[in-house]
Design a protein around this motif. Structure first.
Motif, PDB file in Angstrom:
ATOM      1  N   GLU B  34       2.497  -8.830  -3.509  1.00  0.00           N
ATOM      2  CA  GLU B  34       1.638  -7.897  -4.288  1.00  0.00           C
ATOM      3  C   GLU B  34       0.543  -7.663  -3.743  1.00  0.00           C
ATOM      4  O   GLU B  34       0.046  -6.388  -3.591  1.00  0.00           O
ATOM      5  CB  GLU B  34       1.465  -8.569  -5.706  1.00  0.00           C
ATOM      6  CG  GLU B  34       2.736  -8.673  -6.506  1.00  0.00           C
ATOM      7  CD  GLU B  34       3.731  -7.411  -6.690  1.00  0.00           C
ATOM      8  OE1 GLU B  34       3.005  -6.345  -6.372  1.00  0.00           O
ATOM      9  OE2 GLU B  34       4.984  -7.639  -6.998  1.00  0.00           O
ATOM     10  N   ARG B  37       1.262  -5.388  -0.924  1.00  0.00           N
ATOM     11  CA  ARG B  37       2.077  -4.293  -1.347  1.00  0.00           C
ATOM     12  C   ARG B  37       0.748  -3.109  -1.469  1.00  0.00           C
ATOM     13  O   ARG B  37       0.897  -1.955  -1.353  1.00  0.00           O
ATOM     14  CB  ARG B  37       2.845  -4.431  -2.393  1.00  0.00           C
ATOM     15  CG  ARG B  37       3.486  -3.001  -2.884  1.00  0.00           C
ATOM     16  CD  ARG B  37       4.245  -3.374  -4.247  1.00  0.00           C
ATOM     17  NE  ARG B  37       4.934  -2.293  -4.647  1.00  0.00           N
ATOM     18  CZ  ARG B  37       5.542  -2.065  -5.980  1.00  0.00           C
ATOM     19  NH1 ARG B  37       5.337  -2.853  -6.744  1.00  0.00           N
ATOM     20  NH2 ARG B  37       6.060  -0.703  -6.004  1.00  0.00           N
ATOM     21  N   GLU B  38      -0.279  -3.656  -2.274  1.00  0.00           N
ATOM     22  CA  GLU B  38      -1.358  -2.901  -2.729  1.00  0.00           C
ATOM     23  C   GLU B  38      -2.064  -2.547  -1.380  1.00  0.00           C
ATOM     24  O   GLU B  38      -2.183  -1.318  -1.163  1.00  0.00           O
ATOM     25  CB  GLU B  38      -2.479  -3.916  -3.330  1.00  0.00           C
ATOM     26  CG  GLU B  38      -3.295  -2.961  -4.442  1.00  0.00           C
ATOM     27  CD  GLU B  38      -3.806  -3.695  -5.504  1.00  0.00           C
ATOM     28  OE1 GLU B  38      -5.066  -3.755  -5.652  1.00  0.00           O
ATOM     29  OE2 GLU B  38      -3.148  -4.441  -6.113  1.00  0.00           O
TER      30      GLU B  38
END
Lengths: 143, 79, 143, 79
Positions: B34, B37-38
């Motif tokens: 995550e 991904r950001e």
């Protein structure tokens, strides 16, 4: 024994088939994937396969081991191309020998299905219109 | 802790690199993804991926290990 | 077009497969029957295939035509040996090209099943114990 | 009427010839087979066979035709 391989170059089928010849086998089923000139209604100009080689090797071997455990076959092999491929080129080959054809067909189908579904290889398609794309298909429903 | 991340296919294109060294403080691999991904704007959610550590499939709730090689596996399309 | 053939001599697979190569085909399935060293628990020394050539040719062509009508395939071929065969020799070969693997596998299976069931070819097995026999299997139940 | 009969596999072994000229007075091909079965001692009943005339499959209740070539097809075992 090594039953699965990635091949960065075009490969010959005859010597792979030869490894499966056996006096105990009455049936041999094989499958080949060829690079098609169209996909999803678009004209394809060529493609590239990329892999995570270490994991592709071990996952490929695992699939062939599973096939030998699950089906009454004598032996099996699978080779998958990586790198740049032109239309018509051989992308993947599966060969299975068995005493009877039921098991040969079932194991051959299992190996290509599992290879397509589990082995970390990705297809990058170039289209005739100049576009290009990585294919990341939706996985099948898992219960 | 420091570890190496490998990117493949569309993830590599989005990240602009095939691998990078990452300083991770996430509790699990899902959290690590995550974060990355950001940072890179990956389109694919973790649910569409598998994760591998040091060349073997792993679980998303495994904790990251210092010095390991983590690979995010987008949906495959061989064959 | 001739898609089925009887072959009194050993035949090469590569040129047959080559006839099926097509830029529109993404899948190729093939089947081979090999002479096995055992059958029904008996050691087999060798065999002979005899055919009613005129009817075998026309019935074989009919089967391949049916396969092309019933399945979404590009093309298909089948060659069956006749005469004396040794253990390990190629007895029959089927090749099918298609856009997708479902149709390729289904048609390949259809062709070998129908060939075994309908084409007037008979197997004469010689056993290691000196015996020999014509094989006249019970036909499958017909409704 | 006179016609030619072809024998294959175990029927040929039992008949001792691959073909023979037959003087047939049977009403249909089933009757012709029964006559020849009795003459040569064929083990297989007509229900296990198919019949062909002049290179094409025919029906057992077809009438024999003078000058035709009749083949009795025992259960096949190719493949």
């Amino acid at each position: 024994m090594k039953r699965f391989a990635l091949s960065p170059q075009p490969f010959e089928i005859a010597p792979l088939r030869e490894q499966l010849l056996s006096a105990h086998a009455g049936a041999y089923a094989s499958f080949e994937g060829w690079v098609r000139d169209h996909h999803g209604g678009r004209a394809v100009a060529g493609l590239r396969y990329e892999s995570y080689a270490a994991l592709a090797d071990s996952e490929g071997e695992r699939i062939l081991g599973e096939a030998i455990e699950r089906f009454a076959i004598v032996d099996a092999r699978c080779v998958h191309r990586v790198g740049d491929l032109a239309i018509g080129e051989l992308a993947v080959w599966v060969g299975v020998s068995a005493a009877h054809r039921d098991a040969a067909f079932a194991a051959c189908r299992f190996i290509i299905d599992e290879t397509k579904g589990r082995v970390p290889i990705w297809k990058h398609e170039r289209y005739a219109d100049g576009d290009a794309d990585w294919l990341h298909p939706e996985p099948p429903e898992v219960s | 802790m420091s570890l190496t991340v490998l990117y493949f296919a569309s993830l590599r294109d989005a990240a602009g690199v095939a691998s990078e060294s990452v300083d991770a403080d996430n509790a699990d691999l899902r959290g690590l993804y995550e974060t990355l991904r950001e940072r890179h704007g990956f389109a694919l959610p973790a649910e569409r991926l598998r994760v591998a550590v040091d060349g073997a499939f792993a679980r998303w709730d495994d904790a990251p290990r210092a010095g390991s090689e983590v690979a995010f596996i987008p949906p495959v399309s061989g064959g």
